[in-house]
Design a protein around this motif. Structure first.
Motif, PDB file in Angstrom:
ATOM      1  N   THR A  48      -6.843   9.034   0.420  1.00 39.20           N
ATOM      2  CA  THR A  48      -7.638   8.579   1.567  1.00 39.20           C
ATOM      3  C   THR A  48      -9.028   9.228   1.608  1.00 39.20           C
ATOM      4  OG1 THR A  48      -6.539  10.228   2.964  1.00 39.20           O
ATOM      5  CG2 THR A  48      -5.629   7.999   2.954  1.00 39.20           C
TER       6      THR A  48
ATOM      7  N   HIS B  51       0.647   4.915   4.642  1.00 42.01           N
ATOM      8  CA  HIS B  51      -0.522   4.074   4.908  1.00 42.01           C
ATOM      9  C   HIS B  51      -0.236   2.962   5.912  1.00 42.01           C
ATOM     10  CE1 HIS B  51      -2.495   6.304   1.930  1.00 42.01           C
ATOM     11  NE2 HIS B  51      -2.530   5.446   0.924  1.00 42.01           N
TER      12      HIS B  51
ATOM     13  N   LEU C 274      -7.609  -1.234   6.886  1.00 43.03           N
ATOM     14  CA  LEU C 274      -8.744  -0.349   6.681  1.00 43.03           C
ATOM     15  C   LEU C 274      -9.933  -0.857   7.494  1.00 43.03           C
ATOM     16  CD1 LEU C 274      -8.616  -0.107   2.764  1.00 43.03           C
ATOM     17  CD2 LEU C 274      -7.476   1.385   4.408  1.00 43.03           C
TER      18      LEU C 274
ATOM     19  N   SER D 224       1.336   3.993   9.958  1.00 41.40           N
ATOM     20  CA  SER D 224       2.589   4.455   9.366  1.00 41.40           C
ATOM     21  C   SER D 224       3.322   5.450  10.254  1.00 41.40           C
ATOM     22  CB  SER D 224       2.326   5.085   8.002  1.00 41.40           C
ATOM     23  OG  SER D 224       3.516   5.573   7.435  1.00 41.40           O
TER      24      SER D 224
ATOM     25  N   ALA E 266       0.813  -1.219   0.000  1.00 42.63           N
ATOM     26  CA  ALA E 266       0.000   0.000   0.000  1.00 42.63           C
ATOM     27  C   ALA E 266       0.844   1.266   0.000  1.00 42.63           C
ATOM     28  CB  ALA E 266      -0.928   0.014   1.214  1.00 42.63           C
ATOM     29  N   ASP E 267       2.159   1.150   0.197  1.00 40.17           N
ATOM     30  CA  ASP E 267       3.057   2.295   0.231  1.00 40.17           C
ATOM     31  C   ASP E 267       4.108   2.170  -0.863  1.00 40.17           C
ATOM     32  OD1 ASP E 267       2.090   3.590   2.724  1.00 40.17           O
ATOM     33  OD2 ASP E 267       2.823   1.756   3.664  1.00 40.17           O
TER      34      ASP E 267
ATOM     35  N   ALA F 137      -1.196  -2.322   5.502  1.00 37.04           N
ATOM     36  CA  ALA F 137      -2.131  -1.347   6.062  1.00 37.04           C
ATOM     37  C   ALA F 137      -3.434  -2.048   6.423  1.00 37.04           C
ATOM     38  CB  ALA F 137      -2.397  -0.220   5.063  1.00 37.04           C
TER      39      ALA F 137
ATOM     40  N   LEU G 246      -8.233   4.396   7.146  1.00 35.07           N
ATOM     41  CA  LEU G 246      -6.988   3.776   7.595  1.00 35.07           C
ATOM     42  C   LEU G 246      -6.890   3.803   9.108  1.00 35.07           C
ATOM     43  CD1 LEU G 246      -4.520   5.432   5.091  1.00 35.07           C
ATOM     44  CD2 LEU G 246      -4.744   2.960   5.380  1.00 35.07           C
TER      45      LEU G 246
ATOM     46  N   GLY H 160       1.977   6.789   1.242  1.00 39.90           N
ATOM     47  CA  GLY H 160       0.881   5.953   0.776  1.00 39.90           C
ATOM     48  C   GLY H 160       0.485   6.259  -0.654  1.00 39.90           C
TER      49      GLY H 160
END
Length: 244
Positions: A67, A88, A96, A82, A54-55, A94, A78, A63
């Motif tokens: 967002t 992220h 969610l 991080s 995700a990064d 990450a 999120l 990220g």
């Protein structure tokens, strides 16, 4: 308790948990399209998602997703993982959530091996319900994966009675029953939630993306999210697990 998990906050049919290696938002057509990744997440409609890659990997680990667009299109936010203000996750991992927990505790683990790998452990509480989500992306080498499995178990012990789901990209093609598989290590405490081919996304036949649970009855089956959009958005298909 399991009964609380099944009924709290309107999730009467059980929470939907997903894992998705988003391949840094670069699709099978070679295009970098974060908005396409968000569209796949919207299709899935999960309550909790573990993301991998995700990064940005090289340089500063910021990220790759917008967002605000993510929240607007999917309702997902999120969890703060991080160390970067615009990052992220941790080593690309990450988490969610659709509904922010009332309380949560985040732990970030560095894993042994030649490649830099990490794990995010999120212990969350919604109302009076507690759930531990362990988001992983294991290494490419079999020996490293076994060491990483031992490291994860050591970090979770002594564990309490908190229901736990461990999921992500295990990079493991071998069966759960093979003695040299990382699942032979993690299987001492966790049960695999079936198998669902997720890689490569255009013609999936490898079960790289997995979910494991404790206690064993926490989840039912597993399935891939196999749509036309998902087949082009990443080299992995997302997986979905419904808490039983």
């Amino acid at each position: 308790s399991l009964e609380q998990i099944l009924v709290f906050q309107g999730w009467s049919s059980g929470m939907l948990i997903s894992s998705y290696n988003i391949h840094k938002c670069r699709g099978m057509d070679g295009r970098f399209q974060p908005e396409r990744t968000i569209s796949v997440l919207s299709e899935i409609g999960a309550d909790v998602v573990a993301l991998q890659e995700a990064d940005r990997r090289i340089g500063r680990r910021h990220g790759l997703l917008d967002t605000e667009m993510l929240r607007r299109e999917t309702g997902l936010r999120l969890l703060p993982v991080s160390d970067e203000p615009d990052g992220h996750g941790w080593h690309g991992n990450a988490i969610l959530v659709r509904q922010l927990p009332l309380r949560h505790r985040i732990r970030k683990l560095s894993l042994p091996g030649l490649e830099p790998r990490g794990v995010v452990v999120a212990e969350c509480e919604w109302s009076n319900v507690r759930l531990r989500v362990v988001a992983v992306h294991l290494g490419l080498l079999p020996g490293s994966r076994r060491k990483q499995g031992h490291c994860i178990l050591d970090a979770l012990r002594p564990h309490d009675d908190m229901p736990t789901i461990l999921l992500g990209d295990f990079n493991e093609w071998r069966s759960n029953r093979r003695p040299k598989s990382v699942f032979s290590v993690l299987g001492r405490d966790f049960a695999c939630v079936g198998e669902a081919p997720s890689f490569p996304s255009r013609m999936p036949f490898l079960n790289y993306d997995r979910a494991m649970v404790m206690p064993h009855e926490l989840a039912g089956g597993i399935e891939t999210h196999d749509t036309e959009l998902a087949r082009v958005a990443s080299d992995h298909l997302p997986i979905k697990v419904r808490l039983n």
